[in-house]
Design a protein around this motif. Structure first.
Motif, PDB file in Angstrom:
ATOM      1  N   LEU A  10       6.973  97.397  29.356  1.00 41.25           N
ATOM      2  CA  LEU A  10       5.823  98.294  29.266  1.00 41.25           C
ATOM      3  C   LEU A  10       4.950  97.978  28.061  1.00 41.25           C
ATOM      4  O   LEU A  10       3.734  98.111  28.118  1.00 41.25           O
ATOM      5  CB  LEU A  10       6.283  99.752  29.196  1.00 41.25           C
ATOM      6  N   SER A  11       5.553  97.598  26.951  1.00 39.25           N
ATOM      7  CA  SER A  11       4.786  97.354  25.737  1.00 39.25           C
ATOM      8  C   SER A  11       4.160  95.970  25.699  1.00 39.25           C
ATOM      9  O   SER A  11       3.219  95.740  24.961  1.00 39.25           O
ATOM     10  CB  SER A  11       5.656  97.562  24.504  1.00 39.25           C
ATOM     11  N   PHE A  12       4.634  95.031  26.501  1.00 41.10           N
ATOM     12  CA  PHE A  12       4.103  93.669  26.468  1.00 41.10           C
ATOM     13  C   PHE A  12       2.607  93.594  26.756  1.00 41.10           C
ATOM     14  O   PHE A  12       1.886  92.917  26.035  1.00 41.10           O
ATOM     15  CB  PHE A  12       4.879  92.760  27.414  1.00 41.10           C
ATOM     16  N   PRO A  13       2.078  94.268  27.792  1.00 40.39           N
ATOM     17  CA  PRO A  13       0.632  94.195  28.021  1.00 40.39           C
ATOM     18  C   PRO A  13      -0.170  94.683  26.820  1.00 40.39           C
ATOM     19  O   PRO A  13      -1.220  94.139  26.516  1.00 40.39           O
ATOM     20  CB  PRO A  13       0.399  95.097  29.244  1.00 40.39           C
ATOM     21  N   ALA A  14       0.334  95.688  26.128  1.00 41.58           N
ATOM     22  CA  ALA A  14      -0.379  96.186  24.950  1.00 41.58           C
ATOM     23  C   ALA A  14      -0.392  95.137  23.849  1.00 41.58           C
ATOM     24  O   ALA A  14      -1.373  94.977  23.129  1.00 41.58           O
ATOM     25  CB  ALA A  14       0.271  97.474  24.453  1.00 41.58           C
ATOM     26  N   LEU A  15       0.690  94.389  23.732  1.00 33.85           N
ATOM     27  CA  LEU A  15       0.756  93.354  22.705  1.00 33.85           C
ATOM     28  C   LEU A  15      -0.148  92.178  23.066  1.00 33.85           C
ATOM     29  O   LEU A  15      -0.723  91.529  22.200  1.00 33.85           O
ATOM     30  CB  LEU A  15       2.198  92.866  22.529  1.00 33.85           C
ATOM     31  N   ALA A  16      -0.254  91.893  24.333  1.00 34.64           N
ATOM     32  CA  ALA A  16      -1.039  90.753  24.780  1.00 34.64           C
ATOM     33  C   ALA A  16      -2.531  91.063  24.875  1.00 34.64           C
ATOM     34  O   ALA A  16      -3.339  90.166  25.084  1.00 34.64           O
ATOM     35  CB  ALA A  16      -0.533  90.289  26.136  1.00 34.64           C
ATOM     36  N   GLN A  17      -2.909  92.314  24.723  1.00 35.37           N
ATOM     37  CA  GLN A  17      -4.294  92.718  24.876  1.00 35.37           C
ATOM     38  C   GLN A  17      -5.170  92.076  23.800  1.00 35.37           C
ATOM     39  O   GLN A  17      -4.877  92.140  22.615  1.00 35.37           O
ATOM     40  CB  GLN A  17      -4.391  94.241  24.787  1.00 35.37           C
ATOM     41  N   LYS A  18      -6.256  91.442  24.221  1.00 36.94           N
ATOM     42  CA  LYS A  18      -7.169  90.784  23.296  1.00 36.94           C
ATOM     43  C   LYS A  18      -8.179  91.784  22.767  1.00 36.94           C
ATOM     44  O   LYS A  18      -8.426  92.822  23.382  1.00 36.94           O
ATOM     45  CB  LYS A  18      -7.922  89.671  24.009  1.00 36.94           C
ATOM     46  N   ALA A  19      -8.788  91.420  21.652  1.00 37.91           N
ATOM     47  CA  ALA A  19      -9.868  92.238  21.109  1.00 37.91           C
ATOM     48  C   ALA A  19     -11.028  92.213  22.107  1.00 37.91           C
ATOM     49  O   ALA A  19     -11.315  91.167  22.705  1.00 37.91           O
ATOM     50  CB  ALA A  19     -10.307  91.699  19.767  1.00 37.91           C
ATOM     51  N   PRO A  20     -11.688  93.340  22.311  1.00 37.48           N
ATOM     52  CA  PRO A  20     -12.805  93.377  23.259  1.00 37.48           C
ATOM     53  C   PRO A  20     -13.924  92.420  22.832  1.00 37.48           C
ATOM     54  O   PRO A  20     -14.207  92.284  21.647  1.00 37.48           O
ATOM     55  CB  PRO A  20     -13.289  94.827  23.186  1.00 37.48           C
ATOM     56  N   LYS A  21     -14.524  91.767  23.797  1.00 42.17           N
ATOM     57  CA  LYS A  21     -15.611  90.844  23.526  1.00 42.17           C
ATOM     58  C   LYS A  21     -16.915  91.629  23.413  1.00 42.17           C
ATOM     59  O   LYS A  21     -17.241  92.425  24.295  1.00 42.17           O
ATOM     60  CB  LYS A  21     -15.712  89.798  24.637  1.00 42.17           C
ATOM     61  N   LEU A  22     -17.646  91.398  22.313  1.00 34.79           N
ATOM     62  CA  LEU A  22     -18.905  92.089  22.069  1.00 34.79           C
ATOM     63  C   LEU A  22     -20.040  91.082  21.943  1.00 34.79           C
ATOM     64  O   LEU A  22     -19.843  89.969  21.469  1.00 34.79           O
ATOM     65  CB  LEU A  22     -18.833  92.916  20.779  1.00 34.79           C
ATOM     66  N   THR A  23     -21.227  91.517  22.358  1.00 35.89           N
ATOM     67  CA  THR A  23     -22.439  90.732  22.205  1.00 35.89           C
ATOM     68  C   THR A  23     -23.319  91.447  21.192  1.00 35.89           C
ATOM     69  O   THR A  23     -23.475  92.669  21.256  1.00 35.89           O
ATOM     70  CB  THR A  23     -23.203  90.647  23.546  1.00 35.89           C
ATOM     71  N   SER A  24     -23.907  90.708  20.282  1.00 35.96           N
ATOM     72  CA  SER A  24     -24.751  91.294  19.246  1.00 35.96           C
ATOM     73  C   SER A  24     -26.121  91.661  19.825  1.00 35.96           C
ATOM     74  O   SER A  24     -26.732  90.878  20.550  1.00 35.96           O
ATOM     75  CB  SER A  24     -24.904  90.294  18.107  1.00 35.96           C
ATOM     76  N   GLY A  34     -22.852  95.901  18.220  1.00 35.24           N
ATOM     77  CA  GLY A  34     -22.073  95.100  19.150  1.00 35.24           C
ATOM     78  C   GLY A  34     -21.989  95.827  20.480  1.00 35.24           C
ATOM     79  O   GLY A  34     -21.602  96.995  20.529  1.00 35.24           O
ATOM     80  N   VAL A  35     -22.374  95.156  21.542  1.00 40.45           N
ATOM     81  CA  VAL A  35     -22.371  95.747  22.880  1.00 40.45           C
ATOM     82  C   VAL A  35     -21.241  95.102  23.677  1.00 40.45           C
ATOM     83  O   VAL A  35     -21.109  93.874  23.678  1.00 40.45           O
ATOM     84  CB  VAL A  35     -23.725  95.512  23.586  1.00 40.45           C
ATOM     85  N   PRO A  36     -20.422  95.901  24.358  1.00 37.91           N
ATOM     86  CA  PRO A  36     -19.319  95.324  25.143  1.00 37.91           C
ATOM     87  C   PRO A  36     -19.825  94.342  26.199  1.00 37.91           C
ATOM     88  O   PRO A  36     -20.867  94.568  26.826  1.00 37.91           O
ATOM     89  CB  PRO A  36     -18.684  96.548  25.808  1.00 37.91           C
ATOM     90  N   ALA A  37     -19.076  93.266  26.382  1.00 37.48           N
ATOM     91  CA  ALA A  37     -19.414  92.279  27.413  1.00 37.48           C
ATOM     92  C   ALA A  37     -19.458  92.973  28.769  1.00 37.48           C
ATOM     93  O   ALA A  37     -18.619  93.819  29.081  1.00 37.48           O
ATOM     94  CB  ALA A  37     -18.375  91.165  27.423  1.00 37.48           C
ATOM     95  N   GLY A  38     -20.460  92.654  29.546  1.00 36.99           N
ATOM     96  CA  GLY A  38     -20.608  93.257  30.866  1.00 36.99           C
ATOM     97  C   GLY A  38     -21.478  94.500  30.870  1.00 36.99           C
ATOM     98  O   GLY A  38     -21.924  94.942  31.931  1.00 36.99           O
TER      99      GLY A  38
END
Length: 182
Positions: A10-24, A34-38
Motif C-alpha cells: 500500500l505504501s509503495f505507490p506513495a513512495l514512488a510518486q513523483k513531484a507534480p510537473k509544473l509549467t511557469s 507554477g501551473v500544473p501540467a495539463g
C-alpha cells in the motif's frame, strides 16, 4: 508477516510518486506562478460563468475535466503594514463565514521564494438548509495562500473535490511553493 507485506504494498505507490510537473506562467510584472501540467487557462467568458463577481480573478487554470481549479486574484487592501500573525486570525474567520463547515488541515505563515504568505489548507462544506428538499452538501478540498504587497492582497487558491484530496494534495502544495513575487 502478511500484514507487513500488505502495508508495504500500500505504501509503495506513495513512495514512488513523483513531484507534480509544473509549467511557469508570468501573470504580470513581478508575478510568476507554477501551473500544473495539463491545466489550461480559462477564457474570460469561462471565468465569468464559473466565478461571477465584479472583481474577476487575474487568472484561472482548470484541469481537463474542469473539476479542479487554480486561481490567482488581486484585491485592494488596507492591511498593508499589519502583522501576518494577526491577519491569519482575520482571514481564518473570513473563511469560516463563507462555508457551512470548515475542517482546517493546516494554517500557518510560510516563506516561499523569500516572501511570507498566510497559508490555509482545509475541506469546506456547503449545505443547503433553506429548502425542504435539501440538496447534498458540496465538499471541496482547498488550499489558499494570501500575500500583501503594497496596497494589494494577492490570493492564490487551489480547489478540488474533497473525494480527490489525496490525488491533488501534492499538486496543490507544489503550486503554492512555486509562487514568485518581486
Amino acid at each position: 508477516m502478511k500484514i507487513l507485506s500488505f502495508l508495504l504494498l500500500l505504501s509503495f505507490p506513495a513512495l514512488a510518486q513523483k513531484a507534480p510537473k509544473l509549467t511557469s506562467a508570468k501573470l504580470g510584472s513581478g508575478l510568476t506562478v507554477g501551473v500544473p501540467a495539463g491545466f489550461a487557462p480559462l477564457p474570460d467568458d469561462g471565468i465569468a460563468v464559473k466565478y461571477p463577481s465584479p472583481r474577476r480573478p487575474l487568472a484561472v487554470y482548470s484541469n481537463p475535466s474542469g473539476r479542479v481549479d487554480y486561481s490567482v486574484a488581486v484585491r485592494p487592501t488596507t492591511f498593508e503594514s499589519m502583522d501576518y500573525a494577526v491577519l491569519l486570525k482575520i482571514y481564518k474567520s473570513s473563511i469560516q463565514r463563507l462555508y457551512t463547515k470548515v475542517d482546517f488541515l493546516k494554517e500557518d505563515i510560510r516563506t516561499v521564494n523569500g516572501r511570507d504568505f498566510m497559508y490555509f489548507e482545509f475541506v469546506s462544506t456547503v449545505s443547503d438548509s433553506r429548502h425542504t428538499n435539501q440538496l447534498a452538501p458540496i465538499k471541496r478540498y482547498q488550499v489558499v495562500q494570501y500575500a500583501i504587497q503594497g496596497q494589494q492582497l494577492y490570493v492564490f487558491t487551489f480547489v478540488a473535490p474533497s473525494e480527490e484530496q489525496a490525488q491533488w494534495q501534492p499538486t496543490a502544495q507544489a503550486v503554492m511553493g512555486a509562487i514568485v513575487m518581486k
